[in-house]
Enzyme design. Structure first.
Site, PDB file in Angstrom:
ATOM      1  N   GLY A 143       0.786  -1.215  -0.023  1.00  0.00           N
ATOM      2  CA  GLY A 143       0.138  -0.070  -0.133  1.00  0.00           C
ATOM      3  C   GLY A 143       0.776   1.179  -0.042  1.00  0.00           C
ATOM      4  O   GLY A 143       1.986   1.412  -0.407  1.00  0.00           O
ATOM      5  N   ASN A 144       0.136   2.244   0.215  1.00  0.00           N
ATOM      6  CA  ASN A 144       1.007   3.572   0.457  1.00  0.00           C
ATOM      7  C   ASN A 144       0.340   4.425   1.373  1.00  0.00           C
ATOM      8  O   ASN A 144      -0.871   4.126   1.851  1.00  0.00           O
ATOM      9  CB  ASN A 144       0.974   4.486  -1.047  1.00  0.00           C
ATOM     10  CG  ASN A 144      -0.457   4.688  -1.452  1.00  0.00           C
ATOM     11  OD1 ASN A 144      -1.116   5.542  -1.067  1.00  0.00           O
ATOM     12  ND2 ASN A 144      -0.746   4.010  -2.369  1.00  0.00           N
ATOM     13  N   ASN A 145       0.849   5.645   1.732  1.00  0.00           N
ATOM     14  CA  ASN A 145       0.487   6.363   2.948  1.00  0.00           C
ATOM     15  C   ASN A 145      -0.814   7.398   2.586  1.00  0.00           C
ATOM     16  O   ASN A 145      -0.841   8.277   3.247  1.00  0.00           O
ATOM     17  CB  ASN A 145       1.424   7.015   3.745  1.00  0.00           C
ATOM     18  CG  ASN A 145       2.135   7.940   3.211  1.00  0.00           C
ATOM     19  OD1 ASN A 145       2.062   8.097   1.921  1.00  0.00           O
ATOM     20  ND2 ASN A 145       3.204   8.620   3.593  1.00  0.00           N
TER      21      ASN A 145
ATOM     22  N   ALA B 205      -4.298   7.530  -4.999  1.00  0.00           N
ATOM     23  CA  ALA B 205      -3.005   7.029  -5.156  1.00  0.00           C
ATOM     24  C   ALA B 205      -3.165   5.499  -5.446  1.00  0.00           C
ATOM     25  O   ALA B 205      -3.045   4.566  -4.474  1.00  0.00           O
ATOM     26  CB  ALA B 205      -2.184   7.252  -3.885  1.00  0.00           C
TER      27      ALA B 205
END
Ligand code: CTP
Length: 402
Positions: free
Chosen positions: A207-209, A275
């Site tokens: 994932g990403n933040n 995102a």
């Protein structure tokens, strides 16, 4: 400061819920509103005028006439953008519905030209009584907006319906009443926001933040412009403020694409602010992946996800506006311009990661690129303010398509 330059008449009547009006007053002032408090005689038994005067920085009005001076009720109802009766007792509701005029609050209501919001508060049996329900219906027909009551512990000690709406929700109701425009009425807006979680095994993901803050703020401003907003939201603890926004929760890039595919053709404006993971594991495991004795490396094979923005750019018809985002660390403007062309978007919002901008911060600084025109710069500001300005620009771009 959504309510800056807005004028609110906060009218408090005699209910134990009056203590919540102090919190509502505080929230209104913090949101930038100018507030004039009007207190009924019995409300003064529950809350002190001194507290209200201190918070509103204005004398509290209680009577039509005091000594040789009188409160100009007609002027008050014209001065205000909204009259909020919170809490509104059964007695005040009945008098408002029947045009009685034996105190300052009722005189203001009967002559008010502004919007009126009423937040009832009473015991459950009083709430369900047909007389109360008929009065509420009468007020609704007069154009008065009624806040919901909630279920819970009541002043009598009983538990049931009739609690006054919480101040935070009332603030949102007031914002919606004052800020909602009709510029996008009847138009559908589709927004992607947040990260995606690409499943590796039952407990792990790639994932990403991204928090989804920017996309959620855009959804809220589109909603306040009157649009029917569908927000396709990746995993985040955040939610939009307004219950009228339709949230489609998704986890993976594939789920996000499926939700967009289902809604794109009927949307006039689509903004891809998410995102999205560019790659997803070729295989996700049903059981937790275990370390293997003596094995120092482990290879993960990934495959490309569908580019949702590029899909929308390819599919769009003439009247549809498609906007994307670009997160760039170097050659920012040139790379964003490439994305604008390759994904066939009408506009790209460029932002770059830094401690005060990008994925997970409360502030942002962006450039808006459209075709060959020079990029528009939106200097560092909180995401709410930037979203407000961006939405106005998007509407302009959409209107230019007609
Ligand atoms: N985007 C998308 N679907 C993907 C990947 C990206 O819809 N599978 C959208 C994003 O929502 C954003 C835009 O494409 O609106 C650009 O995303 P960004 O992460 O900046 O760039 P990428 O296209 O992923 O390219 P790169 O990572 O190579 O910069």
């Amino acid at each position: 400061m959504n309510l800056q330059h807005k004028k609110v008449l906060l009218c408090i009547t005699g209910s134990i819920a009056a203590y919540k009006s102090i919190l509502l007053l505080r929230l209104l002032v913090k949101s930038g509103a100018e507030v004039q408090v009007v207190l009924s005689a019995s409300a003064a038994n529950f809350v002190s005028p001194l507290v209200l005067e201190t918070l509103s920085k204005k004398p509290v009005l209680q009577d039509i006439a005091t000594g040789s001076s009188w409160a100009n009720h007609v002027q008050l109802g014209r001065w205000a953008d909204v009259m909020v009766v919170a809490p509104a007792t059964c007695n005040t509701l009945a008098k408002m519905a029947h045009g009685q005029c034996d105190n300052l609050l009722l005189a203001i209501y009967l002559s008010a030209t502004c919007k009126v919001l009423v937040a009832p508060a009473m015991d459950e049996d009083m709430w369900h009584h047909p007389a109360t329900q008929a009065n509420l219906e009468t007020l609704r027909n007069f154009g008065v907006q009624l806040a919901d009551v909630s279920y819970g512990e009541l002043g009598s000690g009983l538990v049931g319906m009739g609690r006054m709406q919480e101040p935070e929700q009332l603030l949102l109701d007031i914002e919606e009443l004052l800020l909602k425009k009709a510029s996008l009425a009847g138009k559908k807006v589709l927004i992607t926001a947040g990260a995606t979680h690409e499943k590796l095994d039952p407990v792990r993901f790639l994932g990403n933040n991204s928090s989804g803050k920017m996309g959620i703020a855009l959804a809220e401003w589109f909603y306040l412009h009157g649009a029917e907003v569908h927000l396709v939201l990746g995993p985040t603890h955040l939610l939009p403020k307004y219950a009228g926004i339709q949230v489609l929760n998704v986890g993976t890039a594939a789920e996000m694409f499926a939700a967009v595919e289902q809604n794109f053709s009927t949307s006039e404006i689509t903004v891809c602010a998410a995102a999205v993971a560019d790659f997803t594991p070729i295989k996700s495991y049903d059981k937790k992946i275990k370390k293997e004795e003596g094995k120092q490396e482990w290879e993960l094979v990934l495959t490309k996800t569908t580019d949702i923005l590029a899909y929308c750019g390819m599919q769009k018809l003439k009247h549809q506006l498609v906007v994307g985002f670009a997160l760039e660390t170097d050659n920012a403007l040139a790379n964003a311009h490439k994305k604008l062309l390759s994904k066939k978007a009408d506009a790209i919002v460029l932002n770059s990661p830094s401690p005060t901008t990008g994925c997970n911060s409360d502030t942002n600084e962006v450039f808006l690129l459209t075709g060959d025109a020079e990029a528009l710069h939106f200097p560092l500001g909180n995401k709410q303010d930037i979203a407000c300005k961006l939405v106005e620009k998007f509407i302009e771009l959409y209107d230019n398509k007609k």
